[in-house]
Design a protein around this motif. Sequence first.
Motif, PDB file in Angstrom:
ATOM      1  N   ARG A 122     -25.255  50.249  78.091  1.00 54.84           N
ATOM      2  CA  ARG A 122     -25.127  49.817  76.698  1.00 54.84           C
ATOM      3  C   ARG A 122     -24.312  48.541  76.509  1.00 54.84           C
ATOM      4  NH1 ARG A 122     -20.151  51.124  74.872  1.00 54.84           N
ATOM      5  NH2 ARG A 122     -20.601  50.993  72.665  1.00 54.84           N
ATOM      6  N   LEU A 123     -23.399  48.207  77.429  1.00 55.51           N
ATOM      7  CA  LEU A 123     -22.528  47.043  77.267  1.00 55.51           C
ATOM      8  C   LEU A 123     -22.690  46.108  78.451  1.00 55.51           C
ATOM      9  CD1 LEU A 123     -20.206  45.554  75.797  1.00 55.51           C
ATOM     10  CD2 LEU A 123     -18.626  46.923  77.151  1.00 55.51           C
ATOM     11  N   LEU A 124     -23.050  44.864  78.190  1.00 50.64           N
ATOM     12  CA  LEU A 124     -23.288  43.877  79.239  1.00 50.64           C
ATOM     13  C   LEU A 124     -21.986  43.267  79.747  1.00 50.64           C
ATOM     14  CD1 LEU A 124     -24.996  41.948  80.963  1.00 50.64           C
ATOM     15  CD2 LEU A 124     -25.201  40.481  78.928  1.00 50.64           C
ATOM     16  N   VAL A 125     -21.817  43.316  81.068  1.00 51.83           N
ATOM     17  CA  VAL A 125     -20.762  42.572  81.756  1.00 51.83           C
ATOM     18  C   VAL A 125     -21.435  41.763  82.856  1.00 51.83           C
ATOM     19  CG1 VAL A 125     -18.653  42.679  83.134  1.00 51.83           C
ATOM     20  CG2 VAL A 125     -18.995  44.310  81.282  1.00 51.83           C
ATOM     21  N   GLU A 126     -21.180  40.465  82.862  1.00 47.66           N
ATOM     22  CA  GLU A 126     -21.700  39.596  83.910  1.00 47.66           C
ATOM     23  C   GLU A 126     -20.584  39.410  84.937  1.00 47.66           C
ATOM     24  OE1 GLU A 126     -24.618  36.850  81.165  1.00 47.66           O
ATOM     25  OE2 GLU A 126     -22.542  36.248  81.401  1.00 47.66           O
ATOM     26  N   PHE A 127     -20.842  39.845  86.162  1.00 47.59           N
ATOM     27  CA  PHE A 127     -19.877  39.685  87.238  1.00 47.59           C
ATOM     28  C   PHE A 127     -20.295  38.504  88.101  1.00 47.59           C
ATOM     29  CE2 PHE A 127     -19.476  44.209  86.210  1.00 47.59           C
ATOM     30  CZ  PHE A 127     -18.105  44.312  86.062  1.00 47.59           C
ATOM     31  N   LEU A 128     -19.310  37.695  88.469  1.00 44.67           N
ATOM     32  CA  LEU A 128     -19.569  36.546  89.329  1.00 44.67           C
ATOM     33  C   LEU A 128     -18.763  36.689  90.612  1.00 44.67           C
ATOM     34  CD1 LEU A 128     -20.049  35.587  86.277  1.00 44.67           C
ATOM     35  CD2 LEU A 128     -19.928  33.299  87.241  1.00 44.67           C
ATOM     36  N   ASP A 129     -19.465  36.720  91.769  1.00 47.54           N
ATOM     37  CA  ASP A 129     -18.768  36.767  93.052  1.00 47.54           C
ATOM     38  C   ASP A 129     -18.243  35.360  93.360  1.00 47.54           C
ATOM     39  OD1 ASP A 129     -20.920  35.296  94.168  1.00 47.54           O
ATOM     40  OD2 ASP A 129     -21.728  37.017  95.259  1.00 47.54           O
TER      41      ASP A 129
END
Length: 153
Positions: A122-129
């Motif tokens: 339901r909640l978008l989190v964009e993770f960046l390595d």
Amino acid sequence: MSLLHLSISADTPEEVAAFLAHVMGGVALPFPPFPDCWIAFAEQDDGTAIEVYPTTHVLEAGPDQLACEIRDRDAGPPFAHVAVCARLKRSKIVDLAEERGWLARICNRGPCECVEVWLENRLLVEFLDAQMQRDYRAGMTAENWAAMFGLAR
């Protein structure tokens, strides 16, 4: 400018905080100022954190300062997302999210790729390595943005 912390809501705040802390290389702890809340600290332990409130909690302006009220759950998806620096590699992030049954995929955002994770679907989190963070910082500038979309500066 640096983001110091942000607050999100979740059906399972402890699980979401633990996931976020794991991906950021930090630790999740209870958030005693408000009942049933958790906080995920990033690895550098410099105050960078994500507070996780139950979906039944809302923040309001109290008479003297912030107040937390408990209400009926807001079932709608939020119109908010955040991009977070990850300490884990992209494949590990996808694996961890999929273990929980959450949608996770690697996406191209133009100047960089990200791992798109839908916490609790339901909640978008964009993770960046690490590589994604380098690409983001090199490409995500006002000058590059204006050029990419043909905007006058």
